[in-house]
Scaffold this motif. Structure first.
Motif, PDB file in Angstrom:
ATOM      1  N   GLY A 131      38.599  24.372  35.322  1.00 14.48           N
ATOM      2  CA  GLY A 131      37.436  25.140  34.892  1.00 14.48           C
ATOM      3  C   GLY A 131      36.650  25.700  36.065  1.00 14.48           C
ATOM      4  N   ARG A 132      36.485  24.893  37.110  1.00 16.05           N
ATOM      5  CA  ARG A 132      35.750  25.354  38.292  1.00 16.05           C
ATOM      6  C   ARG A 132      36.518  26.464  39.009  1.00 16.05           C
ATOM      7  NH1 ARG A 132      32.509  21.354  41.665  1.00 16.05           N
ATOM      8  NH2 ARG A 132      30.879  20.891  40.188  1.00 16.05           N
ATOM      9  N   VAL A 133      37.818  26.306  39.136  1.00 12.02           N
ATOM     10  CA  VAL A 133      38.641  27.352  39.761  1.00 12.02           C
ATOM     11  C   VAL A 133      38.610  28.607  38.895  1.00 12.02           C
ATOM     12  CG1 VAL A 133      40.991  28.007  40.435  1.00 12.02           C
ATOM     13  CG2 VAL A 133      40.090  25.751  41.049  1.00 12.02           C
ATOM     14  N   GLY A 134      38.678  28.435  37.581  1.00 15.15           N
ATOM     15  CA  GLY A 134      38.602  29.571  36.670  1.00 15.15           C
ATOM     16  C   GLY A 134      37.274  30.304  36.801  1.00 15.15           C
ATOM     17  N   GLY A 135      36.193  29.555  36.933  1.00 17.63           N
ATOM     18  CA  GLY A 135      34.884  30.176  37.119  1.00 17.63           C
ATOM     19  C   GLY A 135      34.832  30.984  38.409  1.00 17.63           C
ATOM     20  N   ALA A 136      35.389  30.443  39.475  1.00  9.76           N
ATOM     21  CA  ALA A 136      35.429  31.162  40.745  1.00  9.76           C
ATOM     22  C   ALA A 136      36.288  32.418  40.631  1.00  9.76           C
ATOM     23  CB  ALA A 136      35.953  30.245  41.857  1.00  9.76           C
ATOM     24  N   ALA A 137      37.414  32.309  39.924  1.00  8.16           N
ATOM     25  CA  ALA A 137      38.290  33.466  39.745  1.00  8.16           C
ATOM     26  C   ALA A 137      37.587  34.551  38.929  1.00  8.16           C
ATOM     27  CB  ALA A 137      39.598  33.048  39.064  1.00  8.16           C
ATOM     28  N   LEU A 138      36.837  34.140  37.908  1.00  6.61           N
ATOM     29  CA  LEU A 138      36.094  35.124  37.116  1.00  6.61           C
ATOM     30  C   LEU A 138      35.008  35.798  37.957  1.00  6.61           C
ATOM     31  CD1 LEU A 138      35.753  33.256  33.700  1.00  6.61           C
ATOM     32  CD2 LEU A 138      37.076  35.337  34.163  1.00  6.61           C
ATOM     33  N   LEU A 139      34.379  35.023  38.807  1.00 14.73           N
ATOM     34  CA  LEU A 139      33.356  35.601  39.674  1.00 14.73           C
ATOM     35  C   LEU A 139      33.978  36.606  40.643  1.00 14.73           C
ATOM     36  CD1 LEU A 139      30.361  35.582  40.202  1.00 14.73           C
ATOM     37  CD2 LEU A 139      30.697  33.703  41.786  1.00 14.73           C
ATOM     38  N   LEU A 140      35.132  36.262  41.194  1.00 14.69           N
ATOM     39  CA  LEU A 140      35.832  37.202  42.073  1.00 14.69           C
ATOM     40  C   LEU A 140      36.239  38.448  41.302  1.00 14.69           C
ATOM     41  CD1 LEU A 140      37.095  38.041  44.736  1.00 14.69           C
ATOM     42  CD2 LEU A 140      39.118  36.694  44.123  1.00 14.69           C
ATOM     43  N   ALA A 141      36.735  38.267  40.085  1.00 19.96           N
ATOM     44  CA  ALA A 141      37.091  39.430  39.259  1.00 19.96           C
ATOM     45  C   ALA A 141      35.866  40.305  39.011  1.00 19.96           C
ATOM     46  CB  ALA A 141      37.707  38.971  37.934  1.00 19.96           C
ATOM     47  N   GLY A 142      34.734  39.676  38.751  1.00 17.82           N
ATOM     48  CA  GLY A 142      33.502  40.432  38.552  1.00 17.82           C
ATOM     49  C   GLY A 142      33.099  41.186  39.809  1.00 17.82           C
ATOM     50  N   ALA A 143      33.236  40.552  40.968  1.00 12.34           N
ATOM     51  CA  ALA A 143      32.919  41.213  42.230  1.00 12.34           C
ATOM     52  C   ALA A 143      33.816  42.422  42.449  1.00 12.34           C
ATOM     53  CB  ALA A 143      33.052  40.226  43.386  1.00 12.34           C
ATOM     54  N   LEU A 144      35.097  42.257  42.138  1.00 13.99           N
ATOM     55  CA  LEU A 144      36.030  43.387  42.283  1.00 13.99           C
ATOM     56  C   LEU A 144      35.699  44.509  41.321  1.00 13.99           C
ATOM     57  CD1 LEU A 144      39.330  41.384  42.811  1.00 13.99           C
ATOM     58  CD2 LEU A 144      38.137  42.796  44.521  1.00 13.99           C
ATOM     59  N   LEU A 145      35.324  44.164  40.075  1.00 11.40           N
ATOM     60  CA  LEU A 145      34.933  45.189  39.115  1.00 11.40           C
ATOM     61  C   LEU A 145      33.692  45.956  39.574  1.00 11.40           C
ATOM     62  CD1 LEU A 145      35.533  43.384  35.705  1.00 11.40           C
ATOM     63  CD2 LEU A 145      36.714  45.426  36.560  1.00 11.40           C
ATOM     64  N   ILE A 146      32.736  45.224  40.124  1.00 11.95           N
ATOM     65  CA  ILE A 146      31.531  45.871  40.632  1.00 11.95           C
ATOM     66  C   ILE A 146      31.879  46.817  41.773  1.00 11.95           C
ATOM     67  CG2 ILE A 146      29.398  45.449  41.941  1.00 11.95           C
ATOM     68  CD1 ILE A 146      29.055  42.915  40.179  1.00 11.95           C
ATOM     69  N   ARG A 147      32.777  46.415  42.636  1.00 11.73           N
ATOM     70  CA  ARG A 147      33.142  47.230  43.800  1.00 11.73           C
ATOM     71  C   ARG A 147      34.016  48.428  43.430  1.00 11.73           C
ATOM     72  NH1 ARG A 147      32.904  50.449  47.437  1.00 11.73           N
ATOM     73  NH2 ARG A 147      34.277  50.344  49.213  1.00 11.73           N
ATOM     74  N   LEU A 148      34.932  48.229  42.514  1.00 11.59           N
ATOM     75  CA  LEU A 148      35.936  49.247  42.251  1.00 11.59           C
ATOM     76  C   LEU A 148      35.586  50.212  41.130  1.00 11.59           C
ATOM     77  CD1 LEU A 148      39.083  46.984  42.686  1.00 11.59           C
ATOM     78  CD2 LEU A 148      38.068  48.554  44.369  1.00 11.59           C
ATOM     79  N   THR A 149      34.500  49.961  40.401  1.00  8.30           N
ATOM     80  CA  THR A 149      34.151  50.848  39.300  1.00  8.30           C
ATOM     81  C   THR A 149      32.848  51.585  39.558  1.00  8.30           C
ATOM     82  OG1 THR A 149      33.025  49.088  38.090  1.00  8.30           O
ATOM     83  CG2 THR A 149      35.342  49.492  37.584  1.00  8.30           C
TER      84      THR A 149
END
Length: 149
Positions: A131-149
């Motif tokens: 769950g903690r790794v999943g949360g970190a992965a979701l946060l990274l995905a969110g960071a990438l979405l913010i940067r790339l969109t």
């Protein structure tokens, strides 16, 4: 109730960090050199904190034990803070404030997971879970979405 107040203080601190980045980036642009802006930020902050720490310790009747911590803690904390401020000064104009903050928060979370897992610096051990790794992965995905969109 106090948990809410402390959580709100954390959100406010995060907003301050987001505000600090473009201010320091603008200062760097005006000064013509990012390291000069980082130095100015640290000098101003150091002066304010020395005054506040001195006044607070006198008001509370508490002596500050400047000799108690090992020297490396002062040096490491200062160097890490200087690196953080300098990196935000450089990244903010390149990535924007939101993307810079998103990547920084992701790095903080990953760093926090590692520190918690090993219990460094006297922290309670908190295992890395799916769950903690999943949360970190979701946060990274969110960071990438913010940067790339």
């Amino acid at each position: 109730m106090m948990g809410f107040v402390w959580g709100l203080a954390g959100v406010l601190a995060g907003a301050f960090i987001a505000l600090q980045s473009p201010i320091n980036a603008h200062l760097a642009r005006d000064l013509g050199f990012p390291l000069a802006a980082a130095a100015a930020s640290f000098i101003a902050g150091a002066v304010v904190l020395v005054v506040l720490a001195s006044a607070s310790s006198v008001a509370q009747g508490v002596a500050i034990a400047w000799r108690a911590p090992p020297l490396w803690m002062f040096i490491a904390g200062g160097c890490l803070g200087a690196a953080y401020v300098t990196i935000t000064i450089i990244l903010t104009p390149k990535l924007g404030t939101a993307a810079t903050m998103a990547f920084i928060v992701t790095g903080q979370l990953v760093g926090g997971l590692i520190l918690d897992h090993f219990g460094y610096f006297g922290l309670a051990v908190r295992e890395i879970t799916v769950g903690r790794v999943g949360g970190a992965a979701l946060l990274l995905a969110g960071a990438l979405l913010i940067r790339l969109t």
